[in-house]
Design a protein around this motif. Structure first.
Motif, PDB file in Angstrom:
ATOM      1  N   SER A   1       0.805  -1.228   0.000  1.00  0.00           N
ATOM      2  CA  SER A   1       0.000   0.000   0.000  1.00  0.00           C
ATOM      3  C   SER A   1       0.833   1.271   0.000  1.00  0.00           C
ATOM      4  CB  SER A   1      -0.915   0.016   1.222  1.00  0.00           C
ATOM      5  OG  SER A   1      -0.158  -0.025   2.426  1.00  0.00           O
ATOM      6  N   ARG A   2       2.094   1.215   0.434  1.00  0.00           N
ATOM      7  CA  ARG A   2       2.879   2.429   0.605  1.00  0.00           C
ATOM      8  C   ARG A   2       4.183   2.432  -0.188  1.00  0.00           C
ATOM      9  NH1 ARG A   2       7.328   3.296   3.129  1.00  0.00           N
ATOM     10  NH2 ARG A   2       7.308   1.230   4.104  1.00  0.00           N
ATOM     11  N   ILE A   3       4.840   1.310  -0.253  1.00  0.00           N
ATOM     12  CA  ILE A   3       6.190   1.226  -0.785  1.00  0.00           C
ATOM     13  C   ILE A   3       6.238   1.598  -2.273  1.00  0.00           C
ATOM     14  CG2 ILE A   3       6.077  -1.212  -1.485  1.00  0.00           C
ATOM     15  CD1 ILE A   3       8.843  -1.557  -0.145  1.00  0.00           C
ATOM     16  N   GLU A   4       7.276   2.321  -2.685  1.00  0.00           N
ATOM     17  CA  GLU A   4       7.492   2.594  -4.101  1.00  0.00           C
ATOM     18  C   GLU A   4       7.919   1.308  -4.799  1.00  0.00           C
ATOM     19  OE1 GLU A   4       8.858   7.288  -3.913  1.00  0.00           O
ATOM     20  OE2 GLU A   4      10.406   5.738  -4.149  1.00  0.00           O
TER      21      GLU A   4
ATOM     22  N   ILE B   1      -2.833  -0.021 -10.893  1.00  0.00           N
ATOM     23  CA  ILE B   1      -3.027  -1.056  -9.870  1.00  0.00           C
ATOM     24  C   ILE B   1      -2.331  -0.654  -8.573  1.00  0.00           C
ATOM     25  CG2 ILE B   1      -2.397  -3.421  -9.244  1.00  0.00           C
ATOM     26  CD1 ILE B   1      -2.872  -4.145 -12.225  1.00  0.00           C
ATOM     27  N   ALA B   2      -1.137  -0.053  -8.700  1.00  0.00           N
ATOM     28  CA  ALA B   2      -0.355   0.328  -7.524  1.00  0.00           C
ATOM     29  C   ALA B   2      -0.776   1.674  -6.940  1.00  0.00           C
ATOM     30  CB  ALA B   2       1.131   0.381  -7.890  1.00  0.00           C
ATOM     31  N   GLY B   3      -1.726   2.343  -7.534  1.00  0.00           N
ATOM     32  CA  GLY B   3      -2.151   3.642  -7.011  1.00  0.00           C
ATOM     33  C   GLY B   3      -1.121   4.733  -7.217  1.00  0.00           C
ATOM     34  N   GLY B   4      -0.399   4.693  -8.348  1.00  0.00           N
ATOM     35  CA  GLY B   4       0.559   5.744  -8.672  1.00  0.00           C
ATOM     36  C   GLY B   4       1.874   5.635  -7.936  1.00  0.00           C
ATOM     37  N   ARG B   5       2.343   4.393  -7.673  1.00  0.00           N
ATOM     38  CA  ARG B   5       3.597   4.216  -6.928  1.00  0.00           C
ATOM     39  C   ARG B   5       4.749   3.708  -7.791  1.00  0.00           C
ATOM     40  NH1 ARG B   5       2.781   0.113  -3.079  1.00  0.00           N
ATOM     41  NH2 ARG B   5       0.683  -0.347  -3.799  1.00  0.00           N
ATOM     42  N   LEU B   6       4.546   3.563  -9.105  1.00  0.00           N
ATOM     43  CA  LEU B   6       5.638   3.082  -9.952  1.00  0.00           C
ATOM     44  C   LEU B   6       6.738   4.121 -10.073  1.00  0.00           C
ATOM     45  CD1 LEU B   6       4.414   0.417 -10.796  1.00  0.00           C
ATOM     46  CD2 LEU B   6       4.626   1.104 -13.180  1.00  0.00           C
ATOM     47  N   GLN B   7       7.982   3.645 -10.026  1.00  0.00           N
ATOM     48  CA  GLN B   7       9.176   4.460 -10.252  1.00  0.00           C
ATOM     49  C   GLN B   7      10.039   3.668 -11.247  1.00  0.00           C
ATOM     50  OE1 GLN B   7       9.659   7.469  -8.877  1.00  0.00           O
ATOM     51  NE2 GLN B   7       8.019   7.456  -7.358  1.00  0.00           N
ATOM     52  N   LEU B   8       9.824   3.896 -12.527  1.00  0.00           N
ATOM     53  CA  LEU B   8      10.422   3.037 -13.539  1.00  0.00           C
ATOM     54  C   LEU B   8      11.800   3.529 -13.951  1.00  0.00           C
ATOM     55  CD1 LEU B   8       7.548   2.131 -16.030  1.00  0.00           C
ATOM     56  CD2 LEU B   8       8.564   0.702 -14.250  1.00  0.00           C
TER      57      LEU B   8
ATOM     58  N   GLY C   1     -11.265  13.876 -31.250  1.00  0.00           N
ATOM     59  CA  GLY C   1      -9.848  14.133 -31.469  1.00  0.00           C
ATOM     60  C   GLY C   1      -9.034  12.872 -31.651  1.00  0.00           C
ATOM     61  N   LEU C   2      -7.724  13.064 -31.697  1.00  0.00           N
ATOM     62  CA  LEU C   2      -6.804  11.944 -31.827  1.00  0.00           C
ATOM     63  C   LEU C   2      -6.814  11.089 -30.551  1.00  0.00           C
ATOM     64  CD1 LEU C   2      -3.749  13.784 -33.458  1.00  0.00           C
ATOM     65  CD2 LEU C   2      -5.539  12.464 -34.609  1.00  0.00           C
ATOM     66  N   LEU C   3      -6.528   9.818 -30.701  1.00  0.00           N
ATOM     67  CA  LEU C   3      -6.610   8.895 -29.570  1.00  0.00           C
ATOM     68  C   LEU C   3      -5.238   8.673 -28.949  1.00  0.00           C
ATOM     69  CD1 LEU C   3      -9.059   6.187 -30.951  1.00  0.00           C
ATOM     70  CD2 LEU C   3      -9.590   8.287 -29.705  1.00  0.00           C
ATOM     71  N   ARG C   4      -5.236   8.502 -27.630  1.00  0.00           N
ATOM     72  CA  ARG C   4      -4.021   8.177 -26.899  1.00  0.00           C
ATOM     73  C   ARG C   4      -4.059   6.707 -26.514  1.00  0.00           C
ATOM     74  NH1 ARG C   4      -5.527  11.141 -21.124  1.00  0.00           N
ATOM     75  NH2 ARG C   4      -6.938   9.496 -20.359  1.00  0.00           N
ATOM     76  N   LEU C   5      -2.942   6.209 -26.013  1.00  0.00           N
ATOM     77  CA  LEU C   5      -2.896   4.851 -25.489  1.00  0.00           C
ATOM     78  C   LEU C   5      -3.644   4.785 -24.159  1.00  0.00           C
ATOM     79  CD1 LEU C   5       0.814   3.895 -26.219  1.00  0.00           C
ATOM     80  CD2 LEU C   5      -1.215   3.047 -27.388  1.00  0.00           C
ATOM     81  N   GLU C   6      -4.288   3.677 -23.930  1.00  0.00           N
ATOM     82  CA  GLU C   6      -4.980   3.423 -22.675  1.00  0.00           C
ATOM     83  C   GLU C   6      -4.513   2.080 -22.108  1.00  0.00           C
ATOM     84  OE1 GLU C   6      -6.768   5.652 -21.339  1.00  0.00           O
ATOM     85  OE2 GLU C   6      -7.518   6.923 -22.972  1.00  0.00           O
ATOM     86  N   PRO C   7      -4.510   1.917 -20.779  1.00  0.00           N
ATOM     87  CA  PRO C   7      -4.900   2.915 -19.784  1.00  0.00           C
ATOM     88  C   PRO C   7      -3.813   3.958 -19.571  1.00  0.00           C
ATOM     89  CG  PRO C   7      -4.158   0.930 -18.689  1.00  0.00           C
ATOM     90  CD  PRO C   7      -4.131   0.619 -20.159  1.00  0.00           C
ATOM     91  N   PHE C   8      -4.256   5.179 -19.326  1.00  0.00           N
ATOM     92  CA  PHE C   8      -3.347   6.283 -19.050  1.00  0.00           C
ATOM     93  C   PHE C   8      -3.299   6.515 -17.544  1.00  0.00           C
ATOM     94  CE2 PHE C   8      -3.128  10.911 -18.141  1.00  0.00           C
ATOM     95  CZ  PHE C   8      -1.788  11.096 -18.470  1.00  0.00           C
ATOM     96  N   SER C   9      -2.078   6.672 -17.011  1.00  0.00           N
ATOM     97  CA  SER C   9      -1.899   6.945 -15.583  1.00  0.00           C
ATOM     98  C   SER C   9      -1.245   8.305 -15.417  1.00  0.00           C
ATOM     99  CB  SER C   9      -1.040   5.858 -14.926  1.00  0.00           C
ATOM    100  OG  SER C   9      -0.970   6.063 -13.529  1.00  0.00           O
ATOM    101  N   ALA C  10      -2.009   9.259 -14.908  1.00  0.00           N
ATOM    102  CA  ALA C  10      -1.499  10.620 -14.739  1.00  0.00           C
ATOM    103  C   ALA C  10      -0.341  10.635 -13.753  1.00  0.00           C
ATOM    104  CB  ALA C  10      -2.619  11.536 -14.249  1.00  0.00           C
ATOM    105  N   GLY C  11       0.706  11.373 -14.092  1.00  0.00           N
ATOM    106  CA  GLY C  11       1.843  11.523 -13.202  1.00  0.00           C
ATOM    107  C   GLY C  11       2.956  10.522 -13.425  1.00  0.00           C
ATOM    108  N   LEU C  12       2.725   9.492 -14.232  1.00  0.00           N
ATOM    109  CA  LEU C  12       3.755   8.480 -14.452  1.00  0.00           C
ATOM    110  C   LEU C  12       4.983   9.086 -15.132  1.00  0.00           C
ATOM    111  CD1 LEU C  12       4.759   5.556 -14.396  1.00  0.00           C
ATOM    112  CD2 LEU C  12       3.507   5.154 -16.528  1.00  0.00           C
ATOM    113  N   ARG C  13       4.774  10.031 -16.035  1.00  0.00           N
ATOM    114  CA  ARG C  13       5.909  10.631 -16.750  1.00  0.00           C
ATOM    115  C   ARG C  13       6.920  11.252 -15.783  1.00  0.00           C
ATOM    116  NH1 ARG C  13       9.832  12.543 -18.170  1.00  0.00           N
ATOM    117  NH2 ARG C  13      10.433  13.553 -20.138  1.00  0.00           N
ATOM    118  N   GLU C  14       6.470  11.779 -14.655  1.00  0.00           N
ATOM    119  CA  GLU C  14       7.365  12.391 -13.677  1.00  0.00           C
ATOM    120  C   GLU C  14       8.081  11.348 -12.820  1.00  0.00           C
ATOM    121  OE1 GLU C  14       4.121  13.736 -14.158  1.00  0.00           O
ATOM    122  OE2 GLU C  14       5.226  15.025 -15.579  1.00  0.00           O
TER     123      GLU C  14
END
Length: 339
Positions: A71-74, A100-107, A168-181
């Motif tokens: 639930s917490r770990i990156e 799935i991870a609730g925005g915790r990925l650090q790739l 408009g033009l289509l993006r890839l899905e699913p999109f996860s906001a904030g992943l780029r950062e």
């Protein structure tokens, strides 16, 4: 304060000492170790990616499973070799795992390191364009991936689709906001660290880099990090970038630790050649907690970073590796004001 994570190469073998005898063992134990690491206060669970080897490879099923059990770990990688990746399919996998991870990925991504086979990426269907090297191809794949996870539409919709489309033009899905950062580049040289800063990625620096001036490894790494931050600033990116370094660090607190690592206390930097490039390998650390804190306080690379990834001997099993991590968190980190 410093974030502390673990980095697992995910080895398995049928050696007598190994507690990971199969791919199934190492995958399940990778999940369990993340669960136990979260309990003892570790901040991140990171996994290495190697192809054609008895190690962790395709990372996204594992990352998604870890995300579902914690639930917490990156949750991250260190690193994905972009020479092997279809960047658009990877963007879909990464978006799904991050949700799935609730925005915790650090790739962590990179050009990658020497692999088990010659030009292994060719077996995956990829080849450098005319005039490109395989390193150029990896960086090109990375830029396509970064663009894809921005979430901007780029594909022309079918005028008679199976399901209704948004305008408009289509993006890839699913999109996860904030992943780029939360994308990191694994840099093995000063030049690639600067490139990562220019593109607005975070920086991962391991225990290996090009030997660019003959100085001790930790000094060269600190210089690399400062060059990276200068490039980030000069490129005009907002916010503060993150920087991780990895180290093999073992606190000796009992006889078992001493049996495994008691001889590592005299470790020194080593010089070698990778693809005809002179490279420097950083030392490992093993000592009782008080002595370990004194030695780590002198490591300039660690001092420059906000995140420390502890490389672990995953074949020694979940229980023992959780003990190693807990020893650092409870007995070494407080003495260095990391906690």
């Amino acid at each position: 304060m410093k974030k502390i994570g673990f980095l697992s190469f995910g080895h398995w073998s049928d050696a007598p000492y190994s507690k990971t005898r199969s791919a199934a063992d190492v995958l399940r134990q990778s999940i369990e170790l993340a669960v136990e690491a979260e309990k003892v206060g570790v901040d991140g669970a990171y996994y290495r990616v190697h192809h054609f080897a008895r190690q962790l490879a395709s990372p996204f099923p594992l990352l998604a499973a870890v995300g579902a059990r914690t639930s917490r770990i990156e949750i991250g990688t260190g690193v994905i070799d972009m020479r092997y990746e279809n960047p658009l399919y990877m963007a879909e996998d990464a978006g799904a795992a991050d949700l799935i991870a609730g925005g915790r990925l650090q790739l962590g991504i990179s050009r990658g390191s020497p692999e088990q086979v010659i030009d292994g990426w060719r077996y995956f269907g990829f080849a450098p364009a005319e005039g490109e090297t395989d390193a150029d191809m990896g960086r090109r794949h990375a830029q396509v991936f970064l663009d894809a996870i921005e979430g901007k539409g780029f594909a022309q919709p079918n005028p008679r689709p199976m399901f209704p489309n948004p305008p408009g033009l289509l993006r890839l899905e699913p999109f996860s906001a904030g992943l780029r950062e939360r994308i990191w580049w694994g840099a093995g040289s000063n030049a690639t660290a600067v490139w990562a800063g220019q593109l607005g990625m975070n920086l991962q620096s391991s225990t290996l880099k090009d030997d660019e001036n003959g100085k001790p490894f930790h000094v060269q790494q600190a210089e690399q990090i400062r060059l990276y931050r200068d490039a980030w600033k000069e490129a005009g990116h907002a916010g503060t970038p993150r920087v991780s370094v990895s180290r093999s660090i073992f606190a000796i607190t009992n006889d078992q630790d001493r049996a495994y690592f008691g001889r590592d206390g005299e470790s020194r930097d080593q010089i070698g050649f990778i693809n005809d490039t002179r490279s420097i390998f950083g030392r490992s650390y093993a000592a009782e907690p008080d002595q370990l804190a004194k030695e780590l306080a002198e490591d300039e690379g660690i001092a420059e970073a906000d995140t420390l990834l502890l490389t672990i001997p995953n074949q020694l099993g979940v229980e023992y590796n959780a003990h190693l991590l807990e020893s650092i968190i409870s007995q070494v980190a407080p003495a260095l004001n990391w906690r």
